[in-house]
Enzyme design. Structure first.
Site, PDB file in Angstrom:
ATOM      1  N   CYS A  40     -79.567 -87.051  73.589  1.00  0.00           N
ATOM      2  CA  CYS A  40     -78.534 -86.223  73.258  1.00  0.00           C
ATOM      3  C   CYS A  40     -77.011 -86.432  73.281  1.00  0.00           C
ATOM      4  O   CYS A  40     -76.334 -86.742  72.500  1.00  0.00           O
ATOM      5  CB  CYS A  40     -78.952 -84.750  73.300  1.00  0.00           C
ATOM      6  SG  CYS A  40     -77.709 -83.680  72.654  1.00  0.00           S
ATOM      7  N   HIS A 440     -64.932 -61.059  55.953  1.00  0.00           N
ATOM      8  CA  HIS A 440     -64.272 -61.703  54.743  1.00  0.00           C
ATOM      9  C   HIS A 440     -62.980 -62.310  54.980  1.00  0.00           C
ATOM     10  O   HIS A 440     -61.903 -61.667  55.575  1.00  0.00           O
ATOM     11  CB  HIS A 440     -64.288 -60.619  53.647  1.00  0.00           C
ATOM     12  CG  HIS A 440     -63.706 -61.029  52.346  1.00  0.00           C
ATOM     13  ND1 HIS A 440     -64.290 -61.733  51.480  1.00  0.00           N
ATOM     14  CD2 HIS A 440     -62.334 -60.649  51.800  1.00  0.00           C
ATOM     15  CE1 HIS A 440     -63.610 -62.074  50.421  1.00  0.00           C
ATOM     16  NE2 HIS A 440     -62.343 -61.620  50.566  1.00  0.00           N
TER      17      HIS A 440
END
Ligand code: NAI
Length: 454
Positions: A40, A440
């Site tokens: 990894c 948002h």
């Protein structure tokens, strides 16, 4: 000296197990034959993400006009990209080493061979030293599968056939690259080398790319790739490799394609041989070590975590298995819940999969509702992805009204999906999810929008 725990293999499963064990006060030894951090960190997730980030910046620079920016001479300097990749890897490996030291984990660089058990202790040898431990964790990882295709071994030896290891260290960009296998590695490497200027062809045995990914998302990804100039040969089987390229079969006809380099990315297999595992009598299943959901093998005090069990060959699965292993040793109740582990393909655009797809849900006979929304419901997605065609799909159990699957294609998906994983893990009902306020404008709002569409 006798250890509470001997860990064989220093990849994500091995090093995280050592960190958690050391932190809990277990006397722990880590044996690693190659690089701390495993595949990894050294030749997988981290190096590829570093390359892909450079490609992403380069792509933005080349296509910046539509965002009102002029960059006339954008160039990708592969040598610098690789140098930076090496620096990133070095920084992270150094971080792990110092963390292990801070938890008083002993580390031995060398090849560990299991000698067997004497009394209550397992014995593991490195060079001429024998170490004893009350428990052993096998975290030896996986290796690329090399198929019996004529020319493969010669090509690997000559350097024109590559695995995930060699491709990350190429000195220069090959003018043509054939990728055998349209799975995760193949797709991520196609993304980088296409951006960097190679002519890339993916040859895939199945009639679709990206394995078990939702089929709508796999075809959107393929269309995105085709627009960038990546070629696909689906339902095609490579039958021979030679110095000029590959020969493949499609609908009973033979074709050949020229390639400077060939990437072999047809999957990986657990490493269970060559280090004395058989002396413990550990049971295998489908080529990997058989474990229960607490990482226990059939032999008391022998555990296995990470790719070596072959269950879900992902670094974050390995992390979780490592933690479950240590909790189990410490007597804490814990288990791996595989069905809520997300998977990500770090292409541009990113792809995420969590839980059931429509296909697997149907195969299992599950009764579910499905809703798909365009990522263009998200203001931020529209602002940042000129021409983006991403989607978000959610699957909801009809009876219990909780999520059983979430699938997205579009950037930031990799950073968002854990939120959906929490919802699934907690078995939240969609009525409860509807009450959660999402910031948002964010791309995550696509999930909320899809929930309201179910
Ligand atoms: P994979 O299993 O994802 O894909 C292999 C592909 O090769 C499949 O589509 C298969 O149908 C195809 N194939 C098999 N034999 C073939 C042949 N003879 N000719 C043509 N196509 C053939 O395996 P991959 O890409 O090698 O990745 C290995 C492992 O590494 C996977 O388990 C993956 O999960 C992990 N990985 C995860 C990443 C991530 O989470 N982003 C990144 C890279 C690797």
């Amino acid at each position: 000296m006798s250890y509470d725990l001997i860990v064989l293999g220093g990849g994500p499963a091995g090093y995280l197990a050592c960190e958690r064990a050391g932190h809990a006060g277990l006397k722990t030894l880590l044996i690693e034959k190659r690089f701390l951090g495993g595949v990894c960190l050294n030749e997988g997730c981290i190096p590829s993400k570093t390359l892909l980030y450079s490609a992403k910046i380069y792509d933005y620079a080349r296509h910046s006009k539509k965002y009102g920016i002029t960059t006339d001479h954008a160039m990708l300097d592969h040598k610098t990209v690789v140098t930076r990749k090496n620096k990133v890897v070095k920084t992270l490996v150094g971080g792990i080493r110092s963390k292990l030291k801070s938890y008083h984990v002993d580390m031995v660089d060398g090849f560990g061979e299991i000698l067997g058990k004497s009394g209550e202790e397992f014995r593991v040898q490195v060079d001429n030293t024998t170490y004893s431990g009350k428990r052993v964790l096998i975290a030896t990882g996986s290796l690329p599968i090399t198929p019996p295709i004529p020319g493969t071994e010669d090509g690997l030896a000559a350097g024109h056939v590559l695995t995930n290891r060699e491709i990350l260290d190429l000195n220069e960009i090959p003018s043509s690259l054939v990728i055998i296998g349209g799975g995760v590695i193949g797709l991520e490497m196609a993304s980088y080398f296409n951006s960097a200027g190679s002519s890339v062809t993916i040859i895939e045995m199945l009639d679709h790319i990206a394995g078990y990914t939702d089929s709508d998302i796999a075809s959107i990804l393929m269309k995105n790739y085709q627009k960038k100039g990546i070629q696909f040969q689906l339902s095609s089987k490579v039958t021979a490799i030679n110095a000029d390229g590959v020969v493949y079969e499609h609908k009973n006809q033979q074709f050949s394609i020229q390639a400077d380099k060939i990437l072999m990315s047809i999957g990986r297999r657990p490493v269970v041989e060559g280090f004395g595992l058989e002396k413990l009598g550990v049971e295998l299943v489908r080529g990997g070590i058989k474990v229960d959901e607490t990482t226990r093998t059939n032999i008391p005090n022998v555990y296995a975590a990470g790719d070596v069990n072959g269950y879900s060959m992902l670094a974050h699965t390995a992390y979780r298995e490592a933690e479950v292993c240590i909790n189990t040793i410490l007597g804490k109740k814990d288990q791996v819940r595989y069905h809520t582990i997300p998977s990500v393909i770090y292409t541009n655009p990113e792809v995420v999969s969590l839980g059931e797809t429509e296909e697997t849900a149907r195969e299992k006979g599950l009764d579910f509702d499905v809703a798909t929304v365009s990522m263009r419901y998200s203001g931020r997605y529209v602002a940042e992805n000129e021409g983006g065609d991403g989607i978000c799909k959610v699957l909801v159990d009809k009876q219990y009204r909780h999520l059983i699957g979430v699938h997205m294609i579009g950037n930031y998906a990799s950073e968002i999906i854990y939120g959906a994983a929490i919802m699934m893990e907690m078995e939240m009902r969609i009525e409860d999810i509807k009450e959660i306020v999402f910031p948002h404008p964010t791309v995550s709002e696509a999930i909320r929008e899809a929930i309201f569409e179910v």
